[in-house]
Design a protein around this motif. Sequence first.
Motif, PDB file in Angstrom:
ATOM      1  N   SER A 222       0.825  -1.216   0.000  1.00 25.65           N
ATOM      2  CA  SER A 222       0.000   0.000   0.000  1.00 25.65           C
ATOM      3  C   SER A 222       0.857   1.264   0.000  1.00 25.65           C
ATOM      4  O   SER A 222       0.413   2.320  -0.462  1.00 25.65           O
ATOM      5  N   ILE A 223       2.092   1.176   0.488  1.00 28.58           N
ATOM      6  CA  ILE A 223       2.998   2.332   0.503  1.00 28.58           C
ATOM      7  C   ILE A 223       3.534   2.625  -0.895  1.00 28.58           C
ATOM      8  O   ILE A 223       3.700   3.786  -1.285  1.00 28.58           O
ATOM      9  N   VAL A 224       3.792   1.570  -1.677  1.00 32.59           N
ATOM     10  CA  VAL A 224       4.456   1.756  -2.974  1.00 32.59           C
ATOM     11  C   VAL A 224       3.498   1.712  -4.162  1.00 32.59           C
ATOM     12  O   VAL A 224       3.856   2.149  -5.265  1.00 32.59           O
ATOM     13  N   ALA A 225       2.299   1.184  -3.975  1.00 33.89           N
ATOM     14  CA  ALA A 225       1.411   0.905  -5.111  1.00 33.89           C
ATOM     15  C   ALA A 225       1.082   2.152  -5.928  1.00 33.89           C
ATOM     16  O   ALA A 225       1.111   2.125  -7.168  1.00 33.89           O
ATOM     17  N   ASP A 226       0.766   3.264  -5.261  1.00 30.72           N
ATOM     18  CA  ASP A 226       0.381   4.478  -5.991  1.00 30.72           C
ATOM     19  C   ASP A 226       1.552   5.092  -6.753  1.00 30.72           C
ATOM     20  O   ASP A 226       1.348   5.813  -7.738  1.00 30.72           O
ATOM     21  N   LYS A 227       2.781   4.816  -6.309  1.00 38.91           N
ATOM     22  CA  LYS A 227       3.962   5.336  -7.008  1.00 38.91           C
ATOM     23  C   LYS A 227       4.237   4.560  -8.298  1.00 38.91           C
ATOM     24  O   LYS A 227       4.946   5.051  -9.180  1.00 38.91           O
ATOM     25  N   HIS A 228       3.693   3.343  -8.382  1.00 41.39           N
ATOM     26  CA  HIS A 228       3.971   2.466  -9.527  1.00 41.39           C
ATOM     27  C   HIS A 228       2.651   1.865 -10.026  1.00 41.39           C
ATOM     28  O   HIS A 228       2.416   0.658  -9.881  1.00 41.39           O
ATOM     29  N   PRO A 229       1.787   2.691 -10.624  1.00 41.33           N
ATOM     30  CA  PRO A 229       0.455   2.210 -11.018  1.00 41.33           C
ATOM     31  C   PRO A 229       0.473   1.148 -12.109  1.00 41.33           C
ATOM     32  O   PRO A 229      -0.539   0.469 -12.326  1.00 41.33           O
ATOM     33  N   ASP A 230       1.615   0.993 -12.794  1.00 37.71           N
ATOM     34  CA  ASP A 230       1.708  -0.017 -13.853  1.00 37.71           C
ATOM     35  C   ASP A 230       2.180  -1.371 -13.320  1.00 37.71           C
ATOM     36  O   ASP A 230       2.383  -2.307 -14.095  1.00 37.71           O
ATOM     37  N   TRP A 231       2.352  -1.487 -12.006  1.00 35.84           N
ATOM     38  CA  TRP A 231       2.764  -2.743 -11.381  1.00 35.84           C
ATOM     39  C   TRP A 231       1.567  -3.408 -10.694  1.00 35.84           C
ATOM     40  O   TRP A 231       0.634  -2.734 -10.262  1.00 35.84           O
ATOM     41  N   LYS A 232       1.640  -4.746 -10.583  1.00 34.36           N
ATOM     42  CA  LYS A 232       0.617  -5.505  -9.868  1.00 34.36           C
ATOM     43  C   LYS A 232       1.276  -6.406  -8.822  1.00 34.36           C
ATOM     44  O   LYS A 232       2.432  -6.806  -8.972  1.00 34.36           O
ATOM     45  N   TYR A 233       0.502  -6.702  -7.784  1.00 35.71           N
ATOM     46  CA  TYR A 233       0.968  -7.575  -6.705  1.00 35.71           C
ATOM     47  C   TYR A 233       0.120  -8.844  -6.712  1.00 35.71           C
ATOM     48  O   TYR A 233      -1.085  -8.797  -6.473  1.00 35.71           O
ATOM     49  N   TYR A 234       0.768  -9.985  -7.003  1.00 33.33           N
ATOM     50  CA  TYR A 234       0.089 -11.276  -7.027  1.00 33.33           C
ATOM     51  C   TYR A 234       0.426 -12.050  -5.749  1.00 33.33           C
ATOM     52  O   TYR A 234       1.607 -12.270  -5.447  1.00 33.33           O
ATOM     53  N   ILE A 235      -0.600 -12.462  -5.034  1.00 36.44           N
ATOM     54  CA  ILE A 235      -0.430 -13.320  -3.861  1.00 36.44           C
ATOM     55  C   ILE A 235      -0.785 -14.732  -4.309  1.00 36.44           C
ATOM     56  O   ILE A 235      -1.951 -15.045  -4.575  1.00 36.44           O
ATOM     57  N   VAL A 236       0.244 -15.579  -4.423  1.00 33.79           N
ATOM     58  CA  VAL A 236       0.104 -16.897  -5.049  1.00 33.79           C
ATOM     59  C   VAL A 236      -0.036 -17.960  -3.966  1.00 33.79           C
ATOM     60  O   VAL A 236       0.909 -18.246  -3.220  1.00 33.79           O
ATOM     61  N   GLY A 237      -1.219 -18.537  -3.877  1.00 33.24           N
ATOM     62  CA  GLY A 237      -1.460 -19.567  -2.878  1.00 33.24           C
ATOM     63  C   GLY A 237      -2.855 -19.437  -2.299  1.00 33.24           C
ATOM     64  O   GLY A 237      -3.631 -18.553  -2.671  1.00 33.24           O
ATOM     65  N   ASP A 238      -3.159 -20.324  -1.375  1.00 34.65           N
ATOM     66  CA  ASP A 238      -4.470 -20.324  -0.731  1.00 34.65           C
ATOM     67  C   ASP A 238      -4.279 -20.724   0.723  1.00 34.65           C
ATOM     68  O   ASP A 238      -3.185 -21.119   1.131  1.00 34.65           O
TER      69      ASP A 238
END
Length: 379
Positions: free
Chosen positions: A229-245
């Motif tokens: 949440s700290i970095v997301a707005d600085k890099h709007p072209d990036w995505k964060y994938y949480i892989v697993g369940d």
Amino acid sequence: MKNILIFFRFFPSVGGTERVFTVLANSFITNGYDVHIVSIEKSLDVPMFYLDKQVKCSILPHKNVACQENIRTLHSYLIDNEIDYIINNDSIKEAVKLCSEAKENTNIKLVTIHHGDIVYKKEYIYLMAQQGSGLKRFLKNLFFPLYLKYQNHNRRENHKFNLLKSDKYILLSNSFKKYLPQNDKIMAINNPLSYMREEFSGAKENIVILVGRLSEPHKRVLLSLKIWSIVADKHPDWKYYIVGDGEDRGLIENFIQDNNIPNVVLTGKTESLQYYKWAKILIMTSAFEGWPLVINEAMQNNCVPIVMYSFDSLPDIIADQENGFISPNNDIEVFADKLDRLMGDEMMWADMSKKAYISTARFIPENIIKQWIDMLNTL
């Protein structure tokens, strides 16, 4: 031909230990050994990971690990199959007792491997304290410092027993040796790579991944989301994938929604290899680990790791600022700064990505199996 018996409590099953030792079992076969796997129970009907057809699998008759029936059955199996070495994959006292008593009055050598930390982290004991219900659970939490001390006392006694009964005691990292008394039986052998090592030549995407079970407070996925949440707005072209369940998926979904955290994808249960190939960066915020396979799995696919320093073996895997970043435990701001820098500097990422791949050559199965064979030849 030398004959090896590998003991599991659960096999076939799902997990890092099973993946590692199917790789090693296959490598032993390649090097001319006859390999047997004996377990107490199975979680799957067939192995999840590729296992050479020459490996022979058997299950002991009783779920009570060290009962006399299992000891007698295993003893007969050892004699009938002319076993030379037992590799005990489970360092609980009952498993060591089973293997050591089954080989009595033989020349068979017992090697026990301990997966994980030597002493319990308080976060792990906290999870144990939440188990059960009623008065027992209440008392464990009320007297948590004493409960932590009690559990680590038992842990140390278990290590003493394992050292007494085993001919070699294998740890996953030299960094764990400091917690045990000096003993020539102790040796460190790292885990091998899980996948075939092939440098990824395709285009990477602007993706950050976390790979693991969605379990709080072990994997601390919520902590990773605070960082994102700290970095997301600085890099709007990036995505964060949480892989697993896992059991805390609902908690994580609610946290994302309640805090309006952008560009987060929860993949659910899936094969992680494709995400290592796509992603540029792996992050890990776990409260405790032993030797997490996911770091090397990412690095062998040119995915640069940033990992919180919450476990002793981490410097064995990552050379800080060379092939990844080691970040102080629990410091969200420092971690976010490292992530922000790496996301924003393509040249830095490209250099570290190449070094990450190169550094995993140490862990190819051919190198790790040589250490195992050299160790067995000394017994």
